[in-house]
Design an enzyme around this catalytic site. Structure first.
Site, mmCIF file in Angstrom:
data_model
loop_
_atom_site.group_PDB
_atom_site.id
_atom_site.type_symbol
_atom_site.label_atom_id
_atom_site.label_comp_id
_atom_site.label_asym_id
_atom_site.label_seq_id
_atom_site.Cartn_x
_atom_site.Cartn_y
_atom_site.Cartn_z
ATOM 1 N N GLY A 160 31.408 1.440 53.512
ATOM 2 C CA GLY A 160 32.231 2.579 53.905
ATOM 3 C C GLY A 160 33.568 2.121 54.440
ATOM 4 N N SER A 218 36.619 2.227 53.196
ATOM 5 C CA SER A 218 37.860 2.796 52.667
ATOM 6 C C SER A 218 38.572 3.713 53.646
ATOM 7 C CB SER A 218 37.583 3.559 51.367
ATOM 8 O OG SER A 218 36.747 4.675 51.603
ATOM 9 N N ASN A 276 28.736 0.155 58.161
ATOM 10 C CA ASN A 276 29.553 1.230 58.700
ATOM 11 C C ASN A 276 29.357 2.561 57.974
ATOM 12 O OD1 ASN A 276 32.159 2.407 60.032
ATOM 13 N ND2 ASN A 276 32.562 2.524 57.834
ATOM 14 N N SER A 286 25.573 4.838 67.422
ATOM 15 C CA SER A 286 26.382 5.884 68.064
ATOM 16 C C SER A 286 25.765 6.211 69.409
ATOM 17 C CB SER A 286 26.396 7.144 67.184
ATOM 18 O OG SER A 286 26.912 8.254 67.893
ATOM 19 N N TYR A 329 21.499 13.070 62.578
ATOM 20 C CA TYR A 329 22.422 11.969 62.865
ATOM 21 C C TYR A 329 21.905 11.110 64.020
ATOM 22 C CZ TYR A 329 26.934 9.652 63.751
ATOM 23 O OH TYR A 329 27.935 8.721 63.921
#
Length: 249
Positions: free
Chosen positions: A13, A15, A92, A144, A157
């Site tokens: 991830g 980008s 990530n 997180s 999540y």
């Protein structure tokens, strides 16, 4: 001490957002970069590649959905073909599909678990095999504060990020004797495109709950990842570092 010259780093991830900033930080420190991106984000990934190369390192982009083991296997194979090794993996890649649990669609729960948790497991597993043979390597995964303390409206999540913590601590115990360090970082409220779209009154309300009274910057996450990827963290493994301005203590 923070010199990463000669190292090969994969950022999933990579980008956009924290992933992009992490790519640039590791490249600045001398690491050759592999920028994984979700199909459809090629233009952004190619721009990150150019910015990494401006630091004088080699860089390549690889499309792939980390939730699919075959995509991950193809990525690691391509990296070994091109560079011959993998020194650093930063997990990530992640998505959100927020809703209160009683209203959440099963498909949204599955999607978040598949990308965030299974995607991290896929890449951890493949990197671990390579790094164990090398008897060296750094695996850093993005958890997180939601995975540490929970967050209303984010049962999927939060579960995925809590799972990453469990996998991090487990893998650290399994392969620490092979010279591989496995850690996680747990960002709090960070200035990203997602938080930028929040109404200002909500952003102000959340900021008041943070002891440092502000949101974090992606660079502040990337700096800690860079530390964990470096020789300065050679005796740090199985840890979860909260980067949240004191939000959850």
């Amino acid at each position: 001490m923070f010199d990463l010259k000669g190292k090969v780093a994969i950022v999933t991830g990579g980008s956009q957002g924290i992933g992009k900033v992490t790519c640039l930080k590791l490249a600045e420190l001398g690491a050759d970069m592999v920028i994984n991106y979700y199909p459809g984000c090629q233009d952004d990934a190619e721009q990150v590649k150019k910015e990494c190369e401006a630091f004088g390192v080699k860089a390549m982009t690889i499309a792939g959905d980390v939730s699919k083991m075959e995509d991950c296997e193809a990525m690691f194979h391509a990296v070994q073909e091109s560079f011959g090794k993998v020194d650093i993996l930063v997990n990530n890649a992640g998505i959100t599909r927020d809703a209160l649990m009683v209203r959440m669609k099963e498909s949204d729960f599955d999607a978040v678990i598949n990308v965030n948790l299974k995607g991290t497991w896929n890449c951890m597993k493949l990197a671990a095999k390579i790094m164990m043979k090398q008897r060296s390597g750094k695996i850093i995964s993005l958890s997180s504060v939601a995975g540490v303390a929970g967050n209303a409206g984010q049962s999927n999540y939060s579960a995925s990020k809590a799972g990453i913590i469990g996998m991090t601590k487990t893998l650290a115990k399994e392969i620490g004797s092979r010279g591989v360090n496995v850690n996680a970082v747990a960002p709090g409220m960070i200035e990203t495109d997602m938080t930028a779209n929040l109404p200002q009154d909500i952003k102000d309300s959340v900021a008041k709950q943070i002891p440092m009274a502000r949101y974090g910057k992606p660079e502040e996450i990337a700096n800690v990842i860079a530390f964990l990827a470096s020789d300065a963290a050679s005796y740090v493994t199985g840890q979860v570092i909260n980067i949240d301005g004191g939000l959850i203590g």
